[in-house]
Scaffold this motif. Sequence first.
Motif: not given
Length: 535
Positions: A234-237, A309-310, A286-290, A227-229
């Motif tokens: 610190g990254m763009n997303y 959001s980016a 797994d956002f924290a690993l990206d 649903p939310w990428g």
Amino acid sequence: MTIKQRKRIVLLLVVALLISVLAACSGNTSNPATKTNENGSADPTATPDAKPSEPPATLTVGIFDRGIQGQPDLNNNTWTRYINENFGKQHNAVVKFVPIPRSQEIDKLNILMAAGEAPDVSFTYDSATVSRYAKIDGIMQLDELLEEHGQQLKAYLGDKVLSYGVFNGKQMALPAKRTSLAWNGMFIRQDWLDKLGLPVPTTRDELYNTLIAFRDQNPGGVDAVIPWGLAATGMNYNSGNLSASFWEEQSEEEFVTTIPGWLRPENKEALRFLNKLYKEKLISPDFALDKTAQQADADVTNGKVGFFSANWDYPLRPNISEPLKANVPEANYVPVDAFKNYEGKYKKIAYNENGINVIIPKSSTNAELAIKYLNWMADPEVLFFMQYGEAGVNHEMENGIPKVITQTGDNMQTSYLNLDYTLVVNGVELGDPQKNIEALAASAPGLEDVAEQSYRINTTDTYTEFFFDTPIESEIKFGKTLGDLNKQMTDRLIVVKPEEFDALYDQLVAEYMSAGGQAVMEEKIKVYREMQANK
């Protein structure tokens, strides 16, 4: 031999001598101080930097390596060849680009600076890093160099932009001129909303309910719907202006000195909201690993993500829009403003007029050449080619506005309008603000209306970072540590068990403040009050 014959011989000898003298002169018809500009016409102001017999100097220039699939050799492509052909040859130099991983910008710069191997033209977006190197005498003062070799650059940037690079009264950095002030943007799949019969959300609660519908009904029919990428902090997303929608009223002093928001009223609730979304499987698992955003990019372009959001123009960029169109032709991201604050406004951060900070390390032996390079880059014709390339190949003109023709291979631009190569400008530069806006929209063929709408949304209800005219010494000292802590804190708070959230938040904030946060905040209060007193 008659007198008449002798006169004729003498005359012939004189003529022959004159011809030989003229021939010798004509063999060097070009004035050594006269060069040609990029169009081949004479440039009377250009002067040679070295005799042709001297070996060329090597000017090293940093370049972000963004790891984009199919990107060309960062040292050998259409744009680098143009630079070396039009600047390098004119100054008897070879311009060599030094790749800097985008996700390791500051760390890599620190390593290169410590080893005395930083490029002659280095850069960072982080003003605290510039302050730190200025304080330890690690970078060159640029006032005299700029005055002697950078008049075109000075005129282009202007006093306001240059002021962002002044530390303790000295020009220590050359900030790029930012022509586009929108920063972040939020986007949602309109085609998914249409399938579910839902409106574009305009509040936090409406967005929450929409994300639940995306999760439960999977309107895209994809495996592992997201649903939310999101990517690592610190990254763009990112989370857009979610936090700002929770913040309560503060005075200007409180707002500009509370760092970096952890102590703002209700900031904890913003993180609690993200924690709730994570536990309900509404954001990337797994956002924290990206830590490179490559997984988030893949999820978006494979049609798995409903909302993200980016950067304000991110889904319009060819590296996102083109693979998305190929993979999911019906996908349609539209800009959205969903985080309203206590005033009923959608407060969001925008950029100041300055962009990336260009610095010249003390270890450089080519400082003069570096300034000449940046001065050359500020030429309108050079900037236009670097951003838009050759007519009919890299762009087409429509109603006086260049429209980019997407390229692969050597002609590919690995950043928007080659901003990683131009360095003196962030954003479209056509010499006219209105044309710049029209060109921003034209940079997304078929998505012009979306581009204009996103830019309008993300330059409305904005605030900018406060510029302290005195270096914050504690920020120079603790900035890197606090920046790393900030990223770790955010990611840990999003994934922690809900029942442990409050205790962890308080613990991490206390650790942050003791690691230098308190010192930075107190110094910012002091400097802010001094600035107000001196108005």
